[in-house]
Design an enzyme around this catalytic site. Structure first.
Site, short mmCIF file in Angstrom:
data_model
loop_
_atom_site.label_atom_id
_atom_site.label_comp_id
_atom_site.label_asym_id
_atom_site.label_seq_id
_atom_site.Cartn_x
_atom_site.Cartn_y
_atom_site.Cartn_z
N GLU A 175 44.66 7.02 -32.35
CA GLU A 175 44.06 7.94 -33.42
C GLU A 175 44.21 7.13 -34.88
OE1 GLU A 175 42.25 11.46 -32.83
OE2 GLU A 175 41.96 9.40 -31.92
N THR A 181 34.43 9.65 -39.48
CA THR A 181 35.81 10.34 -39.78
C THR A 181 36.66 9.81 -40.82
OG1 THR A 181 36.01 10.73 -37.12
CG2 THR A 181 38.09 11.05 -38.75
#
Length: 310
Positions: A131, A184
């Site tokens: 991530e 994101t």
């Protein structure tokens, strides 16, 4: 075992009020990873499908392979060779944990081939590295539920403390992905770094209420707690007609409604599949009137996490 094929699920992160600390897994969509071992040391990413050429084949830059290298370094098995195929079965940049599904698929596959040296929960810190590579911050609210299944609370990041939560039997998610681009990284940069104490108090109460509602099987408490005064007011700007979508979902029987992860996907929690299906149909019809194409997914809360397909 020399090869394995794995499915890793999409996830709904934040669950409205639980920014970076709450998430749950769904049955669909998700990613598939095929992994083979050989005698030539090193990790290679042979093929990616379903990404429209958007993802790198460089094994150091793609999350599915980068975390495998990290895992092998940790367990001291740099001597083996790994070949990976990644088959994207979900939209990229959807707010449904696309990078997480790839990462988790890779980790679950290599751990399976290594005779499960680590538990799924122990794989979470490795997945967080993926991530960090994907969006610049190693949050766990996608990768933890993707690995462990069900609802997950990240009580603490330092030290990492992850708690599996129950949920009412038969709870479903109605998910609609409007086909607009919300990266994101950009969505995270919009969030305020400082908040008012009164807003923080409201948010703490809602997180506690949502967790309590899950334990008590109390749908009314769950719905009343699904309110976000910190992040949603900003991120909703990026979601086409967000507040009208919420009205439609609640009128159709949703328990609660919000943005999935950083968006643009939205989701509703429901008591059954029929209500979830009806909600997705209403939301898609509304978006179509706005000339916005969308994808819809209806799923019970996935309590299994990643699974071996072959």
């Amino acid at each position: 075992m020399k090869s394995v094929k794995v499915f890793a699920p999409a996830t709904v992160a934040n669950v409205v009020c639980g920014y970076d600390v709450l998430g749950f897994a769904v049955d669909e969509p998700g990613d598939e990873v095929i992994m083979r071992l050989n005698d030539k040391p090193g990790v290679s990413l042979l093929k990616i499908t379903g990404d429209e050429g958007r993802l790198p084949l460089d094994p150091d830059k793609n999350t599915v392979s980068a975390v495998v290298k990290h895992y092998l370094n940790h367990v001291g098995r740099q001597d083996i060779g790994v070949e990976i195929e990644l088959h994207k079965k979900m939209p990229i940049g959807s707010g449904l944990g696309s990078s997480s599904a790839s990462t988790v698929g890779g980790l679950f596959a290599i751990n399976t081939l290594m005779d499960n040296l680590l538990t799924n929960k122990e794989l979470v810190p490795f997945a967080m590295k993926g991530e960090e590579l994907a969006c610049g911050y190693g949050h766990a609210d996608n990768v933890a539920p993707a690995l462990m299944g069900g609802f997950v609370l990240i009580r603490s990041y330092e030290p990492l403390d992850i708690i599996s939560l129950p949920c009412p039997q038969g709870m479903h998610a109605a998910i609609v992905y409007p086909e607009v681009d919300v990266p994101t990284k950009d969505a995270r940069q919009m969030i305020r770094s400082k908040v008012l104490l009164k807003d923080a108090v409201t948010q703490w109460g809602n997180v506690a209420g949502l967790v309590s509602g899950l334990f008590m099987n109390d749908y009314e408490l769950i719905g009343n707690s699904m309110t976000d005064v910190l992040v949603e007011p900003t991120r909703s700007i990026l979601i086409p007609d967000f507040y009208n979508l919420r009205v439609l979902a609640m009128e159709a029987g949703a328990v609660g409604f919000g943005i999935s992860g950083s968006g643009p996907s939205v989701f509703a929690l429901t008591k059954d599949r029929e209500t979830a299906t009806a909600i997705t149909q209403k939301l898609q019809q509304h978006l179509q009137k706005l000339a916005i194409n969308s994808l819809a997914f209806v799923s019970e809360v996935n309590k299994k996490g990643p699974v071996i397909l072959d």
